[in-house]
Design a protein around this motif. Structure first.
Motif, PDB file in Angstrom:
ATOM      1  N   PRO A 181      -1.996  10.542   6.680  1.00  0.00           N
ATOM      2  CA  PRO A 181      -3.354  10.298   7.150  1.00  0.00           C
ATOM      3  C   PRO A 181      -4.288  11.460   6.825  1.00  0.00           C
ATOM      4  O   PRO A 181      -3.947  12.626   7.049  1.00  0.00           O
ATOM      5  CB  PRO A 181      -3.172  10.140   8.674  1.00  0.00           C
ATOM      6  CG  PRO A 181      -1.738   9.762   8.846  1.00  0.00           C
ATOM      7  CD  PRO A 181      -1.001  10.437   7.752  1.00  0.00           C
ATOM      8  N   LYS A 182      -5.430  11.125   6.278  1.00  0.00           N
ATOM      9  CA  LYS A 182      -6.426  12.153   5.993  1.00  0.00           C
ATOM     10  C   LYS A 182      -7.455  12.139   7.121  1.00  0.00           C
ATOM     11  O   LYS A 182      -8.281  11.228   7.217  1.00  0.00           O
ATOM     12  CB  LYS A 182      -7.100  11.876   4.645  1.00  0.00           C
ATOM     13  CG  LYS A 182      -6.151  11.992   3.458  1.00  0.00           C
ATOM     14  CD  LYS A 182      -6.873  11.733   2.150  1.00  0.00           C
ATOM     15  CE  LYS A 182      -5.935  11.867   0.961  1.00  0.00           C
ATOM     16  NZ  LYS A 182      -6.622  11.612  -0.330  1.00  0.00           N
ATOM     17  N   THR A 240      -8.436   9.561  13.868  1.00  0.00           N
ATOM     18  CA  THR A 240      -9.094   9.069  12.651  1.00  0.00           C
ATOM     19  C   THR A 240     -10.344   8.250  12.944  1.00  0.00           C
ATOM     20  O   THR A 240     -11.003   7.780  12.014  1.00  0.00           O
ATOM     21  CB  THR A 240      -8.119   8.208  11.817  1.00  0.00           C
ATOM     22  OG1 THR A 240      -7.704   7.077  12.589  1.00  0.00           O
ATOM     23  CG2 THR A 240      -6.897   9.015  11.396  1.00  0.00           C
ATOM     24  N   VAL A 254       0.857  -1.177   0.000  1.00  0.00           N
ATOM     25  CA  VAL A 254       0.000   0.000   0.000  1.00  0.00           C
ATOM     26  C   VAL A 254       0.894   1.227   0.000  1.00  0.00           C
ATOM     27  O   VAL A 254       1.794   1.339   0.830  1.00  0.00           O
ATOM     28  CB  VAL A 254      -0.912   0.028   1.243  1.00  0.00           C
ATOM     29  CG1 VAL A 254      -1.760   1.287   1.244  1.00  0.00           C
ATOM     30  CG2 VAL A 254      -1.797  -1.205   1.261  1.00  0.00           C
ATOM     31  N   GLN A 288      -4.877   5.126  10.694  1.00  0.00           N
ATOM     32  CA  GLN A 288      -5.474   5.390   9.383  1.00  0.00           C
ATOM     33  C   GLN A 288      -6.553   4.387   9.003  1.00  0.00           C
ATOM     34  O   GLN A 288      -7.181   4.507   7.953  1.00  0.00           O
ATOM     35  CB  GLN A 288      -4.370   5.371   8.309  1.00  0.00           C
ATOM     36  CG  GLN A 288      -3.267   6.386   8.528  1.00  0.00           C
ATOM     37  CD  GLN A 288      -2.175   6.282   7.486  1.00  0.00           C
ATOM     38  OE1 GLN A 288      -2.410   5.838   6.364  1.00  0.00           O
ATOM     39  NE2 GLN A 288      -0.965   6.673   7.839  1.00  0.00           N
ATOM     40  N   THR A 323     -10.145   5.292   7.806  1.00  0.00           N
ATOM     41  CA  THR A 323     -10.311   5.977   6.521  1.00  0.00           C
ATOM     42  C   THR A 323      -9.764   5.172   5.336  1.00  0.00           C
ATOM     43  O   THR A 323      -9.977   5.556   4.187  1.00  0.00           O
ATOM     44  CB  THR A 323      -9.630   7.356   6.544  1.00  0.00           C
ATOM     45  OG1 THR A 323      -8.246   7.198   6.906  1.00  0.00           O
ATOM     46  CG2 THR A 323     -10.305   8.259   7.561  1.00  0.00           C
ATOM     47  N   ARG A 324      -9.069   4.043   5.626  1.00  0.00           N
ATOM     48  CA  ARG A 324      -8.461   3.268   4.538  1.00  0.00           C
ATOM     49  C   ARG A 324      -8.920   1.808   4.510  1.00  0.00           C
ATOM     50  O   ARG A 324      -8.326   0.964   3.828  1.00  0.00           O
ATOM     51  CB  ARG A 324      -6.927   3.319   4.653  1.00  0.00           C
ATOM     52  CG  ARG A 324      -6.338   4.700   4.404  1.00  0.00           C
ATOM     53  CD  ARG A 324      -4.826   4.712   4.581  1.00  0.00           C
ATOM     54  NE  ARG A 324      -4.159   3.719   3.741  1.00  0.00           N
ATOM     55  CZ  ARG A 324      -2.853   3.451   3.829  1.00  0.00           C
ATOM     56  NH1 ARG A 324      -2.110   4.086   4.703  1.00  0.00           N
ATOM     57  NH2 ARG A 324      -2.312   2.541   3.046  1.00  0.00           N
ATOM     58  N   TYR A 325      -9.977   1.506   5.228  1.00  0.00           N
ATOM     59  CA  TYR A 325     -10.428   0.115   5.328  1.00  0.00           C
ATOM     60  C   TYR A 325     -10.857  -0.471   3.989  1.00  0.00           C
ATOM     61  O   TYR A 325     -10.846  -1.691   3.801  1.00  0.00           O
ATOM     62  CB  TYR A 325     -11.565  -0.012   6.341  1.00  0.00           C
ATOM     63  CG  TYR A 325     -12.817   0.735   5.968  1.00  0.00           C
ATOM     64  CD1 TYR A 325     -13.803   0.143   5.189  1.00  0.00           C
ATOM     65  CD2 TYR A 325     -13.029   2.044   6.392  1.00  0.00           C
ATOM     66  CE1 TYR A 325     -14.958   0.831   4.830  1.00  0.00           C
ATOM     67  CE2 TYR A 325     -14.165   2.742   6.048  1.00  0.00           C
ATOM     68  CZ  TYR A 325     -15.122   2.131   5.269  1.00  0.00           C
ATOM     69  OH  TYR A 325     -16.250   2.815   4.918  1.00  0.00           O
ATOM     70  N   SER A 326     -11.214   0.384   3.029  1.00  0.00           N
ATOM     71  CA  SER A 326     -11.660  -0.120   1.725  1.00  0.00           C
ATOM     72  C   SER A 326     -10.526  -0.794   0.950  1.00  0.00           C
ATOM     73  O   SER A 326     -10.772  -1.493  -0.043  1.00  0.00           O
ATOM     74  CB  SER A 326     -12.241   1.018   0.886  1.00  0.00           C
ATOM     75  OG  SER A 326     -11.265   2.021   0.653  1.00  0.00           O
ATOM     76  N   GLU A 327      -9.268  -0.603   1.391  1.00  0.00           N
ATOM     77  CA  GLU A 327      -8.128  -1.228   0.728  1.00  0.00           C
ATOM     78  C   GLU A 327      -7.958  -2.700   1.130  1.00  0.00           C
ATOM     79  O   GLU A 327      -7.122  -3.408   0.564  1.00  0.00           O
ATOM     80  CB  GLU A 327      -6.847  -0.456   1.060  1.00  0.00           C
ATOM     81  CG  GLU A 327      -6.885   0.996   0.605  1.00  0.00           C
ATOM     82  CD  GLU A 327      -5.704   1.800   1.126  1.00  0.00           C
ATOM     83  OE1 GLU A 327      -4.692   1.183   1.502  1.00  0.00           O
ATOM     84  OE2 GLU A 327      -5.796   3.043   1.153  1.00  0.00           O
ATOM     85  N   ILE A 367      -1.372  -0.845   6.926  1.00  0.00           N
ATOM     86  CA  ILE A 367      -2.244   0.303   7.157  1.00  0.00           C
ATOM     87  C   ILE A 367      -2.103   0.670   8.633  1.00  0.00           C
ATOM     88  O   ILE A 367      -2.603  -0.061   9.493  1.00  0.00           O
ATOM     89  CB  ILE A 367      -3.722   0.010   6.831  1.00  0.00           C
ATOM     90  CG1 ILE A 367      -3.880  -0.461   5.385  1.00  0.00           C
ATOM     91  CG2 ILE A 367      -4.571   1.259   7.077  1.00  0.00           C
ATOM     92  CD1 ILE A 367      -5.316  -0.768   4.984  1.00  0.00           C
TER      93      ILE A 367
END
Length: 380
Positions: free
Chosen positions: A42-43, A128, A37, A323, A326-330, A319
């Motif tokens: 972090p957003k 997050t 990844v 984060q 906000t990045r679990y879809s990866e 990940i």
């Protein structure tokens, strides 16, 4: 709660605590593999309109006063299991899912109360974590005007070396090491079932080797003297026992809640032990090692970048825990995913976060993982 200012100002530099000293299987590890990844800053989710951030220092000042004198209500927006096993003192359990359920019916949650100007504080698992943000957003939606989000959440509270409290349910039902810090005569007169008696005066005779080797052992203290509890928790921090908490109110509160007490002596042994009872989602060390190269298994590393620089499992999906929300879809849903961190603490929370997002293929390596000198070592 008597926590010295000097103690409060000493910040630890990692959310994960010390790794256990037990020996365990050592397996040759790959050098840190290129992450699958791409590294990304972090957003952070935006703060809901109508809310403001509250700092750790401000939260502590309010907790020291208490909800009545401080004129506030504080809500733990995490799943119920996390609340029971350790929450910020004076917090009320209000999983955001309960607010969302009532919102679908066009209703505000009754726990928020009738005073629309009262200070309401929402918190969850860090910057997050979306739960507290949603809780605050829904409070504003229903007309509350003084809503603040403690975005640091339990990671910041723990990093500041401030204590967590457990619920009566956790004391009654969970697999814990329960220690009564009162004098022997008080203990014999009446104590919470399952408790062992370790008078605070004897704490200094117990060295690190006298405590459970598993650094994540859920040790729960109680007493009728807060200073004794503070002393015990400080000792646990020194020994790296990261899940030590206390039950506020002790025997008096326990009885007021209608719970029975036991009488008689039950002194703590010279060496305290804790027997782990794995959860259904836990993967054993032996099974984990067998699955490392399985093409149908994804290893999810939720450690921070600095930790990963010391070594990682080849091909692991990285990940950072902060984060994840906000990045679990990866994360793939067509393979078994095993989450690991350094101690099992963050990976266990990650499991609940992903479960709440609808994942059904998640397992947890609830163990200590250490990389050093080209090898990795996993211990209970």
């Amino acid at each position: 709660m008597r926590i010295t200012l000097s103690r409060f100002l000493v910040m630890s530099f990692a959310l994960a605590m010390l790794v256990g000293c037990e020996t365990g299987p050592q397996v040759k590890s790959e050098a840190p593999a290129k992450q699958t990844v791409a590294a990304a800053k972090p957003k952070l989710p935006p703060l809901p309109k109508g809310t403001t951030v509250i700092t750790t220092e401000e939260v502590k000042a309010l907790v020291d006063k208490g909800p009545e004198a401080g004129n506030y209500l504080m809500f733990d927006s995490r799943p119920a299991s996390r609340f029971h096993s350790g929450t910020i003192p004076t917090s009320l359990m209000l999983p955001v899912a309960e607010q969302e359920k009532l919102d679908k019916e066009g209703k505000s949650h009754p726990m928020l109360g009738p005073d629309k100007n009262k200070l309401l504080i929402f918190w969850c698992g860090g910057p997050t974590c979306p739960f507290s943000l949603k809780g605050g957003e829904l409070a504003v939606k229903y007309g509350y005007t003084n809503v603040r989000v403690y975005s640091g959440g339990d990671p910041a509270w723990g990093k500041a070396e401030l204590p967590f409290v457990v619920s009566p349910k956790f004391v009654k039902d969970d697999n814990i090491l329960l220690l009564d810090l009162r004098a022997a005569d008080k203990f014999a007169a009446g104590h919470i079932p399952r408790a062992l008696n370790l008078p605070a005066a004897n704490l200094e005779t117990y060295k690190e080797e006298n405590w459970p080797s598993f650094k994540g052992a859920p040790i729960v203290f109680y007493s009728d003297n807060q200073a004794d509890i503070d002393k015990a928790l400080e000792l646990m921090r020194d020994f790296g026992l990261s899940k030590a908490t206390y039950f506020p109110g002790g025997v008096e509160r326990w009885q007021k809640l209608g719970n029975p007490v036991e009488s008689g002596a039950k002194p703590a042994p010279a060496n305290l032990t804790f027997v782990r009872k794995p959860n259904p989602q836990d993967v054993s060390i032996a099974d984990f090692n067998k699955l490392l190269n399985d093409p149908n298994v994804v290893i999810l590393d939720v450690r921070g970048d600095a930790e990963r620089a010391g070594g990682s499992f080849k091909g692991a999906l990285h990940i950072p825990f902060e984060q994840l929300a906000t990045r679990y879809s990866e994360i793939p849903k067509d393979k078994t995913v095993i989450v690991h961190c350094a101690t099992g603490i963050r990976s266990s929370i990650a499991f609940e976060t992903l479960k709440a997002k609808g994942f059904t293929n998640i397992k947890v390596l609830n163990a200590n993982v250490k990389f050093e000198g080209g090898t990795h070592k996993i211990t209970e």
